[in-house]
Design a protein around this motif. Structure first.
Motif, PDB file in Angstrom:
ATOM      1  N   HIS A 180       0.523  -1.930  -0.141  1.00  0.00           N
ATOM      2  CA  HIS A 180      -0.056  -0.094   0.053  1.00  0.00           C
ATOM      3  C   HIS A 180       0.589   1.341   0.317  1.00  0.00           C
ATOM      4  CE1 HIS A 180      -3.147  -2.088   2.829  1.00  0.00           C
ATOM      5  NE2 HIS A 180      -3.091  -3.019   0.859  1.00  0.00           N
ATOM      6  N   PRO A 181       0.522   2.152  -0.573  1.00  0.00           N
ATOM      7  CA  PRO A 181       1.159   3.656  -0.163  1.00  0.00           C
ATOM      8  C   PRO A 181       2.243   4.138   0.786  1.00  0.00           C
ATOM      9  CG  PRO A 181      -0.506   3.491  -1.911  1.00  0.00           C
ATOM     10  CD  PRO A 181      -0.568   2.445  -1.443  1.00  0.00           C
ATOM     11  N   GLU A 182       1.200   3.314   2.070  1.00  0.00           N
ATOM     12  CA  GLU A 182       0.998   3.846   2.963  1.00  0.00           C
ATOM     13  C   GLU A 182       2.680   3.236   3.684  1.00  0.00           C
ATOM     14  OE1 GLU A 182      -2.611   5.147   2.066  1.00  0.00           O
ATOM     15  OE2 GLU A 182      -2.062   3.473   1.841  1.00  0.00           O
ATOM     16  N   ASP A 183       2.520   1.788   3.478  1.00  0.00           N
ATOM     17  CA  ASP A 183       4.006   1.235   3.790  1.00  0.00           C
ATOM     18  C   ASP A 183       4.927   1.540   3.808  1.00  0.00           C
ATOM     19  OD1 ASP A 183       2.311  -0.710   4.553  1.00  0.00           O
ATOM     20  OD2 ASP A 183       2.193  -1.488   2.560  1.00  0.00           O
ATOM     21  N   ILE A 184       4.923   2.530   2.163  1.00  0.00           N
ATOM     22  CA  ILE A 184       6.373   3.968   1.913  1.00  0.00           C
ATOM     23  C   ILE A 184       6.067   4.929   2.307  1.00  0.00           C
ATOM     24  CG2 ILE A 184       7.265   4.377  -0.298  1.00  0.00           C
ATOM     25  CD1 ILE A 184       7.331   1.711   0.214  1.00  0.00           C
ATOM     26  N   ALA A 185       5.109   5.536   2.696  1.00  0.00           N
ATOM     27  CA  ALA A 185       5.532   6.535   3.171  1.00  0.00           C
ATOM     28  C   ALA A 185       5.193   6.561   4.767  1.00  0.00           C
ATOM     29  CB  ALA A 185       3.829   6.880   3.895  1.00  0.00           C
ATOM     30  N   ASP A 186       5.248   5.228   5.394  1.00  0.00           N
ATOM     31  CA  ASP A 186       6.054   4.613   6.878  1.00  0.00           C
ATOM     32  C   ASP A 186       7.514   4.695   7.005  1.00  0.00           C
ATOM     33  OD1 ASP A 186       3.624   4.216   8.162  1.00  0.00           O
ATOM     34  OD2 ASP A 186       3.428   2.137   7.736  1.00  0.00           O
TER      35      ASP A 186
END
Length: 254
Positions: A222-228
């Motif tokens: 998910h995009p949030e995985d990279i944002a993390d």
């Protein structure tokens, strides 16, 4: 809104969707005032509204970073509006894949324009401000994060020019890191694997179908995985520099 990035300013390119959008929201959640840059004003305004609804500060910048003047003006507008620049996330990207023999030159040029030139233009404009922030901010550190790809370390058939751009981003990141590390400007690279974003939506029909078949058995990131990953890098104490993070989907081999 308080957090580890309180009283700092972050600029995220390619913020109108996917990884850029998720990264802007993540940095805002850590207390940064976020400038969201892209070409789609409606998407950016919607993102800014979400950040503000969560108690954060957001500034919309509509620009095409493949134009050097627009990229430079965008950076200067952020500093003029928000007062400083502590974090730059070079996320904007374009992916074109397919056999080299059949690829349109316009597609190759677009990858060079966005993935290389655009990144260089924003970086060049931001460097003086980032170095200044590293000197005078309470955190006494600033961050430049380039979003690359697994294609920056693994070459595969059909991705030659995309590989060219992402290998280049990795090399540029490391060389620049060594130039400015003594000034407490941390330069890092994040290499995502297969992520559920719009990046592949513009691929030619037959190629897009082939890619979808290739990854159909993989649970996409998910995009949030990279944002993390980005948030982890930029929230470390100044004594810690995370130079590189490779994030693959757990079932991805390449």
């Amino acid at each position: 809104m308080t957090g580890r990035l309180q009283d700092t300013v972050a600029l995220v390119t390619g913020a109108s969707s996917g990884i850029g959008e998720a990264t802007a929201r993540s940095l805002a959640a850590q207390g940064a005032a976020v400038a969201v840059l892209g070409r789609r004003r409606d998407r950016l305004e919607d993102l800014a509204d979400k950040v503000r609804a969560d108690g954060g500060t957001a500034f919309v910048v509509v620009a095409d970073i493949t134009d050097q003047r627009q990229a430079a003006a965008a950076v200067e507008s952020v500093v003029a509006e928000l007062g400083r620049l502590d974090t730059l996330v070079n996320n904007a990207g374009f992916m074109g894949v397919g056999p080299a023999l059949d690829s349109p030159l316009e597609e190759w040029q677009r990858m060079l324009d966005v993935n290389v030139q655009g990144l260089l233009y924003t970086t060049h404009a931001a460097l003086p401000h980032l170095l200044s922030a590293a000197e005078d901010s309470p955190r006494r550190v600033a961050d430049l994060v380039n979003i690359s790809s697994t294609a920056g370390r693994v070459a595969r058939p059909g991705t030659a020019v995309y590989n060219l751009t992402k290998f280049g981003v990795n090399g540029f990141t490391e060389a620049l890191r060594q130039e400015v590390m003594q000034k407490h400007l941390r330069v890092s690279v994040v290499e995502p694997g297969t992520v559920a974003t719009e990046l592949s939506s513009h691929l030619r029909d037959g190629i897009r179908q082939a890619i979808e078949t290739q990854i159909q058995d993989i649970e996409l990131l998910h995009p949030e995985d990279i944002a993390d990953a980005v948030s982890y890098i930029v929230t470390r104490d100044r004594r810690v520099a995370v130079n590189e993070i490779l994030v693959r989907a757990s079932e991805q081999a390449w």
